[in-house]
Design an enzyme around this catalytic site. Structure first.
Site, mmCIF file in Angstrom:
data_model
loop_
_atom_site.group_PDB
_atom_site.id
_atom_site.type_symbol
_atom_site.label_atom_id
_atom_site.label_comp_id
_atom_site.label_asym_id
_atom_site.label_seq_id
_atom_site.Cartn_x
_atom_site.Cartn_y
_atom_site.Cartn_z
ATOM 1 N N CYS A 118 73.350 23.959 19.153
ATOM 2 C CA CYS A 118 73.745 24.847 17.988
ATOM 3 C C CYS A 118 74.122 24.491 16.598
ATOM 4 C CB CYS A 118 74.942 25.752 18.468
ATOM 5 S SG CYS A 118 74.734 26.544 20.252
ATOM 6 N N HIS B 186 79.146 28.410 12.334
ATOM 7 C CA HIS B 186 78.479 28.727 13.590
ATOM 8 C C HIS B 186 79.103 29.986 14.245
ATOM 9 C CE1 HIS B 186 76.259 28.765 17.261
ATOM 10 N NE2 HIS B 186 77.350 28.172 18.018
ATOM 11 N N ASN C 139 76.163 34.686 20.266
ATOM 12 C CA ASN C 139 75.854 33.261 19.765
ATOM 13 C C ASN C 139 74.264 33.243 19.814
ATOM 14 O OD1 ASN C 139 75.597 30.526 19.594
ATOM 15 N ND2 ASN C 139 77.122 30.065 20.992
HETATM 16 C C1 COA Z 1 84.199 31.462 27.262
HETATM 17 C C2 COA Z 1 85.509 31.817 26.521
HETATM 18 C C3 COA Z 1 85.102 33.308 25.655
HETATM 19 C C4 COA Z 1 86.536 32.199 27.404
HETATM 20 O O1 COA Z 1 87.630 32.500 26.622
HETATM 21 P P1 COA Z 1 89.211 32.006 27.351
HETATM 22 O O2 COA Z 1 90.098 32.757 26.652
HETATM 23 O O3 COA Z 1 88.937 30.594 27.116
HETATM 24 O O4 COA Z 1 89.040 32.360 28.840
HETATM 25 P P2 COA Z 1 89.381 31.480 30.022
HETATM 26 O O5 COA Z 1 88.209 30.263 30.296
HETATM 27 O O6 COA Z 1 90.898 31.060 29.899
HETATM 28 O O7 COA Z 1 89.172 32.304 31.065
HETATM 29 C C5 COA Z 1 90.136 33.154 31.226
HETATM 30 C C6 COA Z 1 89.533 34.084 32.697
HETATM 31 O O8 COA Z 1 88.542 35.109 32.261
HETATM 32 C C7 COA Z 1 87.491 35.088 32.996
HETATM 33 N N1 COA Z 1 86.279 35.356 32.465
HETATM 34 C C8 COA Z 1 85.371 34.598 31.721
HETATM 35 N N2 COA Z 1 84.414 35.365 31.272
HETATM 36 C C9 COA Z 1 84.711 36.595 31.460
HETATM 37 C C10 COA Z 1 84.043 37.811 31.055
HETATM 38 N N3 COA Z 1 82.999 37.926 30.621
HETATM 39 N N4 COA Z 1 84.970 38.913 31.464
HETATM 40 C C11 COA Z 1 86.028 39.113 32.082
HETATM 41 N N5 COA Z 1 86.585 37.717 32.401
HETATM 42 C C12 COA Z 1 85.929 36.663 32.153
HETATM 43 C C13 COA Z 1 87.426 33.645 33.615
HETATM 44 O O9 COA Z 1 86.678 33.599 34.573
HETATM 45 C C14 COA Z 1 88.868 33.420 33.754
HETATM 46 O O10 COA Z 1 89.314 33.671 34.930
HETATM 47 P P3 COA Z 1 90.306 33.189 36.065
HETATM 48 O O11 COA Z 1 91.368 32.808 35.150
HETATM 49 O O12 COA Z 1 90.548 33.982 37.108
HETATM 50 O O13 COA Z 1 89.791 31.811 36.279
HETATM 51 C C15 COA Z 1 86.181 30.861 25.321
HETATM 52 O O14 COA Z 1 86.567 29.737 26.214
HETATM 53 C C16 COA Z 1 85.016 30.506 24.706
HETATM 54 O O15 COA Z 1 84.584 31.087 23.662
HETATM 55 N N6 COA Z 1 84.874 29.016 24.628
HETATM 56 C C17 COA Z 1 83.932 28.497 23.775
HETATM 57 C C18 COA Z 1 82.454 28.859 24.090
HETATM 58 C C19 COA Z 1 81.532 28.247 23.013
HETATM 59 O O16 COA Z 1 81.995 28.501 21.900
HETATM 60 N N7 COA Z 1 80.298 28.080 23.518
HETATM 61 C C20 COA Z 1 79.334 27.502 22.498
HETATM 62 C C21 COA Z 1 79.344 26.616 22.055
HETATM 63 S S1 COA Z 1 77.855 26.244 21.210
#
Ligand code: COA
Length: 316
Positions: free
Chosen positions: A114, A238, A268
Site C-alpha cells: 500500500c 494512505h 482501502n
Molecule cells: C481491522 C480493524 C478495523 C478492526 O478494528 P478494531 O477496533 O481493531 O477491532 P478488533 O480487532 O479489536 O476487533 C474487535 C472485534 O470486532 C470483530 N470484527 C472484525 N471485523 C468485523 C466486522 N466487519 N464487523 C463486526 N465485527 C468485526 C473482531 O472479530 C473482534 O471480535 P472479537 O472481539 O469477538 O474477537 C482495525 O484493527 C484496523 O483497521 N486495523 C488496520 C488495518 C489496516 O490498516 N490494514 C491495511 C494496511 S495497508
C-alpha cells in the site's frame, strides 16, 4: 538522508478511475455478521467499489492524466505501475497497458504494497533527475480479487481503484521536496497473501504500527524538505482506516480541513488510495500552484513511504 537534485520538475497531469459496482455496508450487513454502524465507526468506510482489472482501471486513469498533461503516450519516456495485484504473473501489467495505450518506452511494475505509489513517485522523479523528460506514475490495485468476500475482518476494508500522475522536467525547482522510504520487517507476518490465496491480517497490530510509521515517516519527509506541518496545505495519507488517519494527523498537528479523505467512498485501494485522494482534492481546487502537499503511505511488510511535493505546473 537522501539528497535532492536540482533539475526542475512539475506534476502536469492527474487522473483517477473507479469501477462501476458500488458495494455498500448494507450489502455486507445483509449477508455477514457485521453492521453498517460497526464498519463506519471502526473504519470510516461507508462504501467501496469492486470490479475491473488492474490494466483496465490503470488505462482509464492514465489516459485522463495524459490528456490533462497534453501528452500523447508516444511522448512518454518511462511508465511505472505500482501494484500488488498484477492481472497475471507475466507479462507485467504495465506491458499490457503499453500495448493498449501504444507506448514503447521503458515500463515496469513496482510492488511496495500500500506504500507503493509513493515509492513509484520517488523512483520516477529520480529518473527525471537522470535526464528523462516525461514520466507516468500509476497506482492501481484490484484487491477484491485477493479477499475472501465472506471474511468480515477483511472483506469490508479492501477494494479497487486507480490513480495516475504525469511528471515533467520543467524550468525552476524540483517538485519533490523531501522523501522517506523504509520497512519494518518485524511486521512481515501481520499482513500476508500467498499466491492464489486471500489476505490475512492482524488488524490491531497493523493499526498500532501504521499510526507510528505514518507519523515518523511524515516527520522525516518534512524535516528533509525543511518544512513544518503548518506549512502543509494538504495532507494525503494512505486511506486504510479513518482512525489511523485521525491519530496521525493529530500528532502531526494537521487539522481536518487540511486532510484529503476518499476512504468513506473507496475503502482501502492500496496503491490507488493516495492518488485517488490527491486527484479528488486537485479536481476540487483544494490545492493551488506552489502549495506543499504531504503524502504518507504504509503497507504490508511493513513498508512506509512519505514525501512532500510542491503542487502546480509550469503552465500556471
Ligand atoms: C481491522 C480493524 C478495523 C478492526 O478494528 P478494531 O477496533 O481493531 O477491532 P478488533 O480487532 O479489536 O476487533 C474487535 C472485534 O470486532 C470483530 N470484527 C472484525 N471485523 C468485523 C466486522 N466487519 N464487523 C463486526 N465485527 C468485526 C473482531 O472479530 C473482534 O471480535 P472479537 O472481539 O469477538 O474477537 C482495525 O484493527 C484496523 O483497521 N486495523 C488496520 C488495518 C489496516 O490498516 N490494514 C491495511 C494496511 S495497508
Amino acid at each position: 538522508m537522501p539528497g535532492l537534485s536540482g533539475r526542475g520538475s512539475s506534476i502536469v497531469g492527474w487522473g483517477s478511475a473507479l469501477p462501476d459496482q458500488v458495494v455498500t455496508n448494507a450489502d455486507f450487513q445483509a449477508r455477514l455478521d457485521t453492521s453498517d454502524e460497526w464498519i463506519r465507526e471502526r473504519t470510516g468506510i461507508h462504501e467501496r467499489r469492486w470490479g475491473g482489472t488492474t490494466a483496465s482501471l490503470s488505462i482509464t486513469a492514465a489516459s485522463r492524466a495524459l490528456d490533462m498533461a497534453g501528452l500523447t503516450p508516444g511522448e512518454l519516456d518511462l511508465v511505472i505501475l505500482s501494484t500488488a495485484t498484477s492481472d497475471q504473473t507475466v507479462p507485467a501489467t504495465s506491458a499490457v497497458i503499453a500495448g493498449e495505450l501504444g507506448y514503447s518506452c521503458g515500463t515496469f511494475d513496482l510492488d511496495a504494497a500500500c506504500a507503493g505509489f509513493t515509492y513509484a513517485f520517488v523512483v520516477g522523479h529520480s529518473m527525471l533527475q537522470a535526464g528523462l523528460d516525461n514520466i507516468l506514475i500509476i497506482g492501481c490495485d484490484t484487491l477484491s480479487n485477493i479477499i475472501d468476500k465472506d471474511d468480515r475482518s477483511t472483506a469490508v476494508l479492501f477494494a479497487d481503484g486507480a490513480g495516475a500522475l504525469v511528471l515533467k522536467a520543467t524550468p525552476g525547482e524540483a517538485c519533490l521536496r523531501g522523501w522517506d522510504l523504509g520497512i519494518d520487517t518485524s511486521a512481515l507476518h501481520l499482513l500476508w497473501c500467498n499466491k492464489g490465496g486471500y489476505i490475512t491480517m492482524e488488524g490491531k497490530e497493523v493499526f498500532r504500527k501504521a499510526v507510528r510509521a505514518t507519523i515518523d515517516s511524515a516527520n522525516s519527509a518534512l524535516e528533509q524538505s525543511k518544512l513544518t506541518s503548518d506549512a502543509i496545505a494538504l495532507f494525503v495519507p494512505h486511506q486504510a482506516n479513518k482512525r489511523i488517519i485521525d491519530a496521525a494527523a493529530q500528532r502531526l498537528e494537521i487539522p481536518e480541513d487540511r486532510l484529503a479523505i476518499v476512504l468513506d467512498r473507496t475503502g482501502n485501494t492500496s496503491s490507488a488510495s493516495i492518488p485517488l485522494a490527491l486527484c479528488e482534492a486537485a479536481d476540487k481546487g483544494r490545492i493551488s500552484h506552489g502549495d506543499h502537499v504531504l503524502l504518507a503511505g504504509f503497507g504490508a511488510g511493513m513498508t512506509w513511504a512519505s514525501m512532500v511535493v510542491r503542487w502546480g505546473n509550469s503552465k500556471q
